[in-house]
Motif scaffolding. Structure first.
Motif, PDB file in Angstrom:
ATOM      1  N   SER A 146       3.504   3.113  -4.441  1.00  0.00           N
ATOM      2  CA  SER A 146       3.346   4.565  -4.288  1.00  0.00           C
ATOM      3  C   SER A 146       1.969   5.020  -4.766  1.00  0.00           C
ATOM      4  O   SER A 146       1.391   5.953  -4.208  1.00  0.00           O
ATOM      5  CB  SER A 146       4.448   5.317  -5.034  1.00  0.00           C
ATOM      6  OG  SER A 146       4.300   5.180  -6.426  1.00  0.00           O
ATOM      7  N   ASP A 147       1.416   4.344  -5.770  1.00  0.00           N
ATOM      8  CA  ASP A 147       0.063   4.675  -6.229  1.00  0.00           C
ATOM      9  C   ASP A 147      -0.968   4.403  -5.131  1.00  0.00           C
ATOM     10  O   ASP A 147      -1.885   5.200  -4.922  1.00  0.00           O
ATOM     11  CB  ASP A 147      -0.305   3.882  -7.489  1.00  0.00           C
ATOM     12  CG  ASP A 147       0.415   4.368  -8.729  1.00  0.00           C
ATOM     13  OD1 ASP A 147       1.013   5.463  -8.692  1.00  0.00           O
ATOM     14  OD2 ASP A 147       0.376   3.646  -9.752  1.00  0.00           O
TER      15      ASP A 147
ATOM     16  N   MET B  84       8.199  -1.737 -11.023  1.00  0.00           N
ATOM     17  CA  MET B  84       6.755  -1.670 -11.235  1.00  0.00           C
ATOM     18  C   MET B  84       6.016  -1.808  -9.900  1.00  0.00           C
ATOM     19  O   MET B  84       5.069  -1.075  -9.630  1.00  0.00           O
ATOM     20  CB  MET B  84       6.316  -2.782 -12.199  1.00  0.00           C
ATOM     21  CG  MET B  84       4.834  -2.744 -12.525  1.00  0.00           C
ATOM     22  SD  MET B  84       4.330  -3.950 -13.758  1.00  0.00           S
ATOM     23  CE  MET B  84       4.688  -5.473 -12.937  1.00  0.00           C
ATOM     24  N   LEU B  85       6.462  -2.724  -9.048  1.00  0.00           N
ATOM     25  CA  LEU B  85       5.821  -2.890  -7.738  1.00  0.00           C
ATOM     26  C   LEU B  85       6.009  -1.657  -6.867  1.00  0.00           C
ATOM     27  O   LEU B  85       5.103  -1.282  -6.114  1.00  0.00           O
ATOM     28  CB  LEU B  85       6.365  -4.127  -7.029  1.00  0.00           C
ATOM     29  CG  LEU B  85       5.845  -5.467  -7.561  1.00  0.00           C
ATOM     30  CD1 LEU B  85       6.569  -6.618  -6.883  1.00  0.00           C
ATOM     31  CD2 LEU B  85       4.359  -5.595  -7.371  1.00  0.00           C
TER      32      LEU B  85
ATOM     33  N   ALA C 249       5.563  -8.422  -1.135  1.00  0.00           N
ATOM     34  CA  ALA C 249       6.027  -8.938  -2.420  1.00  0.00           C
ATOM     35  C   ALA C 249       7.399  -8.358  -2.768  1.00  0.00           C
ATOM     36  O   ALA C 249       8.280  -9.075  -3.254  1.00  0.00           O
ATOM     37  CB  ALA C 249       5.014  -8.614  -3.519  1.00  0.00           C
ATOM     38  N   LEU C 250       7.589  -7.069  -2.501  1.00  0.00           N
ATOM     39  CA  LEU C 250       8.884  -6.440  -2.762  1.00  0.00           C
ATOM     40  C   LEU C 250       9.988  -7.073  -1.911  1.00  0.00           C
ATOM     41  O   LEU C 250      11.089  -7.322  -2.404  1.00  0.00           O
ATOM     42  CB  LEU C 250       8.808  -4.939  -2.476  1.00  0.00           C
ATOM     43  CG  LEU C 250       8.225  -4.076  -3.587  1.00  0.00           C
ATOM     44  CD1 LEU C 250       7.975  -2.658  -3.087  1.00  0.00           C
ATOM     45  CD2 LEU C 250       9.141  -4.049  -4.784  1.00  0.00           C
ATOM     46  N   THR C 251       9.688  -7.338  -0.660  1.00  0.00           N
ATOM     47  CA  THR C 251      10.673  -7.958   0.227  1.00  0.00           C
ATOM     48  C   THR C 251      11.073  -9.329  -0.299  1.00  0.00           C
ATOM     49  O   THR C 251      12.263  -9.654  -0.374  1.00  0.00           O
ATOM     50  CB  THR C 251      10.100  -8.086   1.652  1.00  0.00           C
ATOM     51  OG1 THR C 251       9.757  -6.787   2.124  1.00  0.00           O
ATOM     52  CG2 THR C 251      11.095  -8.726   2.595  1.00  0.00           C
TER      53      THR C 251
ATOM     54  N   ASN D 274      16.009  -6.955 -12.962  1.00  0.00           N
ATOM     55  CA  ASN D 274      14.992  -7.068 -11.915  1.00  0.00           C
ATOM     56  C   ASN D 274      14.334  -5.732 -11.618  1.00  0.00           C
ATOM     57  O   ASN D 274      13.315  -5.669 -10.996  1.00  0.00           O
ATOM     58  CB  ASN D 274      15.574  -7.700 -10.651  1.00  0.00           C
ATOM     59  CG  ASN D 274      16.534  -6.791  -9.908  1.00  0.00           C
ATOM     60  OD1 ASN D 274      16.691  -5.626 -10.228  1.00  0.00           O
ATOM     61  ND2 ASN D 274      17.197  -7.348  -8.921  1.00  0.00           N
ATOM     62  N   GLY D 275      14.925  -4.639 -12.064  1.00  0.00           N
ATOM     63  CA  GLY D 275      14.318  -3.332 -11.870  1.00  0.00           C
ATOM     64  C   GLY D 275      12.955  -3.236 -12.526  1.00  0.00           C
ATOM     65  O   GLY D 275      12.113  -2.450 -12.107  1.00  0.00           O
TER      66      GLY D 275
END
Length: 125
Positions: A75-76, A69-70, A22-24, A63-64
């Motif tokens: 990391s969680d 958040m993602l 999703a980040l990509t 967009n940050g």
């Protein structure tokens, strides 16, 4: 407990993969959005008023929020996986220690029973 830990580790790994994908996609989208001209009409674009000195690029600085958040979620999940693995190792060590102690204790009590039984038989004769 072991099965539950293994399932948690598996779920965390799958979630990390999904969040990374999703980040990509989001990073690619935001990178392309700066050059997007989807709202322009071909041949009918009026001359920009003088107050606009550069084309509108959207809210790229914003967009940050979603990406950030993602990244926190990713990391969680990584921390959950690490904590679960560490907990599993600790639980396995405790189990092994308990089983060893129990075997030693059982052997000692079995010998004690054998000695007392033999002593009782000697006294009754």
């Amino acid at each position: 407990e072991k099965a539950k830990n293994m399932q948690t580790i598996s779920d965390a790994q799958e979630a990390q993969t999904a969040v990374a994908q999703a980040l990509t996609i989001l990073k690619e989208f935001y990178a392309k959005a700066a050059d997007a001209t989807a709202l322009l009409q071909n041949g009918q674009q009026p001359v920009a008023p003088e107050i606009f000195d550069s084309p509108y690029k959207g809210m790229q600085a914003e967009n940050g929020g979603v990406v950030g958040m993602l990244e926190v979620i990713e990391s969680d999940f990584a921390r959950l996986e690490a904590d679960t693995k560490a907990g599993e190792v600790t639980a396995q060590k405790e189990y092994d220690t308990f089983m060893t102690d129990s075997k030693v204790d059982k052997a000692a009590k079995t010998k004690d029973i054998e000695h007392k039984t033999a002593k009782k038989q000697d006294e009754s004769q």
